[in-house]
Design an enzyme around this catalytic site. Sequence first.
Site, PDB file in Angstrom:
ATOM      1  N   LYS A  22       5.055-138.588  35.278  1.00  0.00           N
ATOM      2  CA  LYS A  22       6.194-139.020  36.089  1.00  0.00           C
ATOM      3  C   LYS A  22       6.022-140.467  36.562  1.00  0.00           C
ATOM      4  O   LYS A  22       6.922-141.287  36.420  1.00  0.00           O
ATOM      5  CB  LYS A  22       6.326-138.110  37.320  1.00  0.00           C
ATOM      6  CG  LYS A  22       7.275-138.650  38.379  1.00  0.00           C
ATOM      7  CD  LYS A  22       7.378-137.741  39.593  1.00  0.00           C
ATOM      8  CE  LYS A  22       6.404-138.028  40.690  1.00  0.00           C
ATOM      9  NZ  LYS A  22       6.734-139.124  41.610  1.00  0.00           N
ATOM     10  N   CYS A 117       8.857-138.763  48.702  1.00  0.00           N
ATOM     11  CA  CYS A 117       8.121-137.856  49.591  1.00  0.00           C
ATOM     12  C   CYS A 117       7.831-138.515  50.928  1.00  0.00           C
ATOM     13  O   CYS A 117       7.527-139.700  50.988  1.00  0.00           O
ATOM     14  CB  CYS A 117       6.804-137.449  48.937  1.00  0.00           C
ATOM     15  SG  CYS A 117       7.024-136.491  47.445  1.00  0.00           S
ATOM     16  N   GLN A 126       4.165-155.493  50.729  1.00  0.00           N
ATOM     17  CA  GLN A 126       3.350-156.113  49.676  1.00  0.00           C
ATOM     18  C   GLN A 126       4.188-156.426  48.432  1.00  0.00           C
ATOM     19  O   GLN A 126       3.907-157.373  47.716  1.00  0.00           O
ATOM     20  CB  GLN A 126       2.163-155.211  49.303  1.00  0.00           C
ATOM     21  CG  GLN A 126       1.216-154.960  50.463  1.00  0.00           C
ATOM     22  CD  GLN A 126       0.639-156.253  51.032  1.00  0.00           C
ATOM     23  OE1 GLN A 126       0.063-157.058  50.306  1.00  0.00           O
ATOM     24  NE2 GLN A 126       0.812-156.458  52.328  1.00  0.00           N
ATOM     25  N   ILE A 295      -5.477-142.420  51.480  1.00  0.00           N
ATOM     26  CA  ILE A 295      -4.367-143.298  51.083  1.00  0.00           C
ATOM     27  C   ILE A 295      -3.207-143.236  52.076  1.00  0.00           C
ATOM     28  O   ILE A 295      -2.768-144.257  52.586  1.00  0.00           O
ATOM     29  CB  ILE A 295      -3.819-142.915  49.681  1.00  0.00           C
ATOM     30  CG1 ILE A 295      -4.937-142.845  48.639  1.00  0.00           C
ATOM     31  CG2 ILE A 295      -2.696-143.867  49.251  1.00  0.00           C
ATOM     32  CD1 ILE A 295      -5.466-144.170  48.159  1.00  0.00           C
ATOM     33  N   ARG A 365      11.456-132.571  41.149  1.00  0.00           N
ATOM     34  CA  ARG A 365      11.457-134.025  40.929  1.00  0.00           C
ATOM     35  C   ARG A 365      10.316-134.421  39.998  1.00  0.00           C
ATOM     36  O   ARG A 365      10.381-135.453  39.341  1.00  0.00           O
ATOM     37  CB  ARG A 365      11.273-134.775  42.255  1.00  0.00           C
ATOM     38  CG  ARG A 365      12.540-134.864  43.095  1.00  0.00           C
ATOM     39  CD  ARG A 365      12.332-135.758  44.321  1.00  0.00           C
ATOM     40  NE  ARG A 365      11.431-136.835  44.008  1.00  0.00           N
ATOM     41  CZ  ARG A 365      10.342-137.155  44.712  1.00  0.00           C
ATOM     42  NH1 ARG A 365      10.042-136.493  45.815  1.00  0.00           N
ATOM     43  NH2 ARG A 365       9.555-138.135  44.336  1.00  0.00           N
TER      44      ARG A 365
HETATM   45  C1  EPZ Z   1       2.400-144.197  44.057  1.00  0.00           C
HETATM   46  O1  EPZ Z   1       3.153-144.403  45.256  1.00  0.00           O
HETATM   47  C2  EPZ Z   1       2.793-142.816  43.561  1.00  0.00           C
HETATM   48  N1  EPZ Z   1       4.248-142.814  43.354  1.00  0.00           N
HETATM   49  C3  EPZ Z   1       2.400-141.755  44.591  1.00  0.00           C
HETATM   50  O2  EPZ Z   1       2.658-140.476  44.009  1.00  0.00           O
HETATM   51  C4  EPZ Z   1       0.890-141.850  44.892  1.00  0.00           C
HETATM   52  O3  EPZ Z   1       0.574-140.974  45.971  1.00  0.00           O
HETATM   53  C5  EPZ Z   1       0.535-143.298  45.305  1.00  0.00           C
HETATM   54  O4  EPZ Z   1       0.994-144.247  44.294  1.00  0.00           O
HETATM   55  C6  EPZ Z   1      -0.978-143.505  45.494  1.00  0.00           C
HETATM   56  O5  EPZ Z   1      -1.660-143.168  44.302  1.00  0.00           O
HETATM   57  C7  EPZ Z   1       4.779-143.412  42.281  1.00  0.00           C
HETATM   58  O6  EPZ Z   1       4.102-143.969  41.434  1.00  0.00           O
HETATM   59  C8  EPZ Z   1       6.259-143.317  42.130  1.00  0.00           C
HETATM   60  P1  EPZ Z   1       1.112-147.265  47.054  1.00  0.00           P
HETATM   61  P2  EPZ Z   1       3.310-145.866  45.885  1.00  0.00           P
HETATM   62  O7  EPZ Z   1       2.053-148.426  47.145  1.00  0.00           O
HETATM   63  O8  EPZ Z   1       3.278-146.876  44.782  1.00  0.00           O
HETATM   64  C9  EPZ Z   1       0.323-148.802  51.565  1.00  0.00           C
HETATM   65  C10 EPZ Z   1       3.587-138.329  43.846  1.00  0.00           C
HETATM   66  O9  EPZ Z   1       3.327-137.279  44.482  1.00  0.00           O
HETATM   67  N2  EPZ Z   1       1.325-149.866  51.254  1.00  0.00           N
HETATM   68  O10 EPZ Z   1      -0.050-147.325  46.129  1.00  0.00           O
HETATM   69  O11 EPZ Z   1       4.492-145.851  46.782  1.00  0.00           O
HETATM   70  C11 EPZ Z   1       0.973-147.435  51.672  1.00  0.00           C
HETATM   71  O12 EPZ Z   1       1.523-147.215  52.978  1.00  0.00           O
HETATM   72  C12 EPZ Z   1       3.709-139.666  44.579  1.00  0.00           C
HETATM   73  O13 EPZ Z   1       3.778-138.354  42.619  1.00  0.00           O
HETATM   74  C13 EPZ Z   1       1.560-150.894  52.157  1.00  0.00           C
HETATM   75  O14 EPZ Z   1       0.946-150.959  53.246  1.00  0.00           O
HETATM   76  O15 EPZ Z   1       1.965-145.940  46.736  1.00  0.00           O
HETATM   77  C14 EPZ Z   1      -0.182-146.510  51.321  1.00  0.00           C
HETATM   78  O16 EPZ Z   1      -0.981-146.271  52.464  1.00  0.00           O
HETATM   79  C15 EPZ Z   1       3.628-139.487  46.069  1.00  0.00           C
HETATM   80  N3  EPZ Z   1       2.490-151.867  51.843  1.00  0.00           N
HETATM   81  C16 EPZ Z   1      -1.009-147.335  50.305  1.00  0.00           C
HETATM   82  O17 EPZ Z   1      -0.587-148.691  50.474  1.00  0.00           O
HETATM   83  C17 EPZ Z   1       3.175-151.854  50.655  1.00  0.00           C
HETATM   84  O18 EPZ Z   1       3.976-152.775  50.422  1.00  0.00           O
HETATM   85  C18 EPZ Z   1      -0.833-146.934  48.849  1.00  0.00           C
HETATM   86  O19 EPZ Z   1       0.572-146.930  48.532  1.00  0.00           O
HETATM   87  C19 EPZ Z   1       2.936-150.807  49.746  1.00  0.00           C
HETATM   88  C20 EPZ Z   1       2.010-149.815  50.062  1.00  0.00           C
END
Ligand code: EPZ
Length: 395
Positions: A22, A117, A126, A295, A365
Site C-alpha cells: 500500500k 489513521c 518537513q 515513531i 483501506r
Molecule cells: C508513513 O507515514 C506510513 N504511511 C505509515 O503507515 C507509517 O506508520 C509511517 O510512514 C512510519 O513508518 C504511508 O506511507 C502512507 P512519517 P508518514 O512522515 O509518511 C513526524 C499504515 O498503517 N513528522 O515517516 O505520514 C511524525 O509526526 C500507515 O500503513 C513530523 O514531525 O510518516 C512522526 O512522528 C500509518 N513532521 C514521524 O515524523 C513532518 O513533516 C514519522 O512520520 C512529517 C512527519
Amino acid sequence: MEKYVIRGGKPLVGDVNIGGAKNAAVAILPATILAGGKCLIENLPCISDVMASLQILSELGASIRMVSRSTYEIDTSHLDSTEVSNELSRQMRASYYFLGALLGRFGSGQVAMPGGCNLGPRPIDQHLKAFTAFGAEDSVEYGQIHVRSEHLVGGHVFFDTVSVGATMNAMLAAVLAEGTTILENVAREMHGCNYSIIPDQIEAGSYMVAAAITKGDITLHNVIPKHMEPITAKLRAAGCEVEEFDDALRIRRTGELKPLKLKTMPHPGFPTDMQPLMTALLTLAKGTSIVTEGIWENRFRYVDELIHMGANIQVDGQVAVIEGVKELHPAPLRATDLRAGAAMVMAALAANGVSEVDETIHIERGYENIVEKLQALGADIRRVEIPANAVSRAI
Ligand code: EPZ
C-alpha cells in the site's frame, strides 16, 4: 457500513498470496504525474487507498486503463487541473504526495489537509520545509494546502526528523527541479523506480501474526523474505518457526508463545505498522512483554479493546507493558485505525467464541480481500452489512 463477525479458536492453515505494498503504491501513483506520459504499473493492491489515488489522477485529467486486476496503464500527458478535491484528499494520508508531484511538474499544487489513521499529531512541516528549500511558497488556509513556484530549483534539505512522507514528497518535487538536490536525514525504505509494486511487508507480517496467534501453519507467497527480517526475527524469538524460500515464507507455531521486548524505529528497525499486531500477539505470551512505540505519539488507542477481551496491558506514554494471559475472550471490538483494526481481527481469531469488529472501513483501506484470504486459511469470518438505522442509533 460493514462489520466482521469472527468465530475464533481455529488454527489457520494454508497458503496466502501477498499483494503489492500500500505505502509504495500510494507514492508511485502520484509519481506518474512526473512522467507526463504513459506508465504501466503492476502489482497494485486492490484496496480503497489505491482506488482513491487512481480517482484523484483521473480527476486531474489522467487517462487510466485497467489492464488486469492489478495492472493499470496511466497516461498523465494531458492533465488539466492541479487541485485535488477535498473529499478525496481527506480519505487518506498519502494524498499529500500529489503536492510534491504537482509542484514538480506544474509549479503549483493544492490538496486539503490529508486524512488517514489517527496516530497522534501528524504534522507536514518537513514536507513544506523541503518545498521552501526548492524556492516554493506555501500557504495553509481554510484547511487547504497550496504550494507554488515560478521556478523550482534543487536545494539542500536537512530534515529535522526522519519522515517517510517528507522524504518521498521532496523527491517528487526535486525530480524536475533545475539543478541538484541533496536530502539528508532521510527515510530509507525506498526501492528505486521498479514499476512493479513491491510486496506488502505489513500485510505479510499480519498473516505471520495470524499463524502465530492461532497456533497455525501458513505459507505466504509473493514476499521478499529479506524485507521481512525484522518481523521474522521477533516472531522466531516469540517461539515461532519460520522457513524462508525465494519468494515465500512458511510460519508455524506449535509451542508456547514467549514474551518479547520490542521498540518500533525508522526503517530498517522494527516497523511501527506492525506494533498493534505484535501487541495483540503478546497478550498470549507466557510472561511480561514490553512494547515501545518510537515513531508515533499516540499509537496505543486500541489497547482498551484488547483489555475488553481479557488482556492485561498497562500503557504509560509510549510504552505498553503486557502481562500474558492464558486466553482472550470474544468481545465487540472497534477498528480504531488500519493496523489496529487488523490487530483486532487477529485477536478475535484467537478468542474462543464470536467477536465482532466494527469500523472495518479502516481495515479495507490497506488489506486486499482480507476476509476472503482468511476464509481460505480456514477462518470463520464473515462480512456483515450494518443497517443504516442501526448505525445512526449507535452514533
Ligand atoms: C508513513 O507515514 C506510513 N504511511 C505509515 O503507515 C507509517 O506508520 C509511517 O510512514 C512510519 O513508518 C504511508 O506511507 C502512507 P512519517 P508518514 O512522515 O509518511 C513526524 C499504515 O498503517 N513528522 O515517516 O505520514 C511524525 O509526526 C500507515 O500503513 C513530523 O514531525 O510518516 C512522526 O512522528 C500509518 N513532521 C514521524 O515524523 C513532518 O513533516 C514519522 O512520520 C512529517 C512527519
